[in-house]
Design an enzyme around this catalytic site. Structure first.
Site, PDB file in Angstrom:
ATOM      1  N   GLU A   1       0.765  -1.242  -0.032  1.00 19.91           N
ATOM      2  CA  GLU A   1       0.121   0.090  -0.045  1.00 19.91           C
ATOM      3  C   GLU A   1       1.044   1.398  -0.043  1.00 19.91           C
ATOM      4  OE1 GLU A   1      -3.124   0.341   3.049  1.00 19.91           O
ATOM      5  OE2 GLU A   1      -4.069  -1.489   2.254  1.00 19.91           O
TER       6      GLU A   1
ATOM      7  N   ASP B   1      -9.485  -0.098  -0.355  1.00 19.01           N
ATOM      8  CA  ASP B   1      -8.239   0.172  -0.072  1.00 19.01           C
ATOM      9  C   ASP B   1      -7.784   1.626  -0.656  1.00 19.01           C
ATOM     10  OD1 ASP B   1      -7.304  -1.939   1.434  1.00 19.01           O
ATOM     11  OD2 ASP B   1      -6.351  -2.873  -0.142  1.00 19.01           O
TER      12      ASP B   1
ATOM     13  N   LYS C   1      -4.167  -6.939  -2.360  1.00 17.45           N
ATOM     14  CA  LYS C   1      -4.281  -8.190  -1.933  1.00 17.45           C
ATOM     15  C   LYS C   1      -2.947  -9.019  -2.308  1.00 17.45           C
ATOM     16  CE  LYS C   1      -7.613  -8.882   1.012  1.00 17.45           C
ATOM     17  NZ  LYS C   1      -7.435  -8.124   2.176  1.00 17.45           N
TER      18      LYS C   1
END
Length: 144
Positions: free
Chosen positions: A32, A70, A85
């Site tokens: 991320e 996200d 993911k």
């Protein structure tokens, strides 16, 4: 042994591109953080945010839950809802002789919960002219 994931606060170089409070951007994995940095610096990205879009979905228990996606990314050509993911979590888990039964059960529950979330997110996005995508290490160019 439990895995430890890199988590922390992200400080954008271009706070004007962030939708929401740019002083409170939290990344929950190194992947991320890498994507946040890339979209923050990418000229074709006009706006973006993290965990600001919430989609309702019906969980395995039959009750309504909230799915915090996200990322939401607005580029010059499209609007994306992005889930980040590991590829392994996008496929149904396999039971092996080495795996504890409780581990396998947890993986099955997580997989099916993700499927419910992604189905709801896809429908929600379609209804709003957005695209829902799951980015794994393959899309991100990460070699494990």
């Amino acid at each position: 042994m439990a895995r430890r994931y890199l988590q922390g606060k992200f400080t954008p170089a271009n706070p004007h591109k962030y939708i929401g409070d740019y002083n409170n951007i939290v990344y929950r994995s190194s992947w991320e953080r890498m994507v946040f940095d890339a979209v923050d610096k990418e000229p074709s990205v006009l706006k973006w945010c993290s965990e600001e879009v919430v989609v309702p979905y019906i969980g395995l228990d039959g009750r309504e839950h909230r799915y915090f996606i996200d990322m939401f990314i607005v580029t010059k050509t499209k609007k994306l809802l992005v889930e980040i993911k590991p590829h392994s979590q996008t496929k149904a888990p396999r039971n092996t002789k080495r795996k504890k039964e409780s581990t396998y059960v947890n993986e099955v529950v997580a997989y099916h919960t993700n499927q419910l979330k992604w189905e709801a997110a896809t429908k929600w996005a379609d209804e709003r002219g957005l695209e829902f995508v799951v980015w794994t290490e393959k899309e991100l160019g990460i070699k494990l």
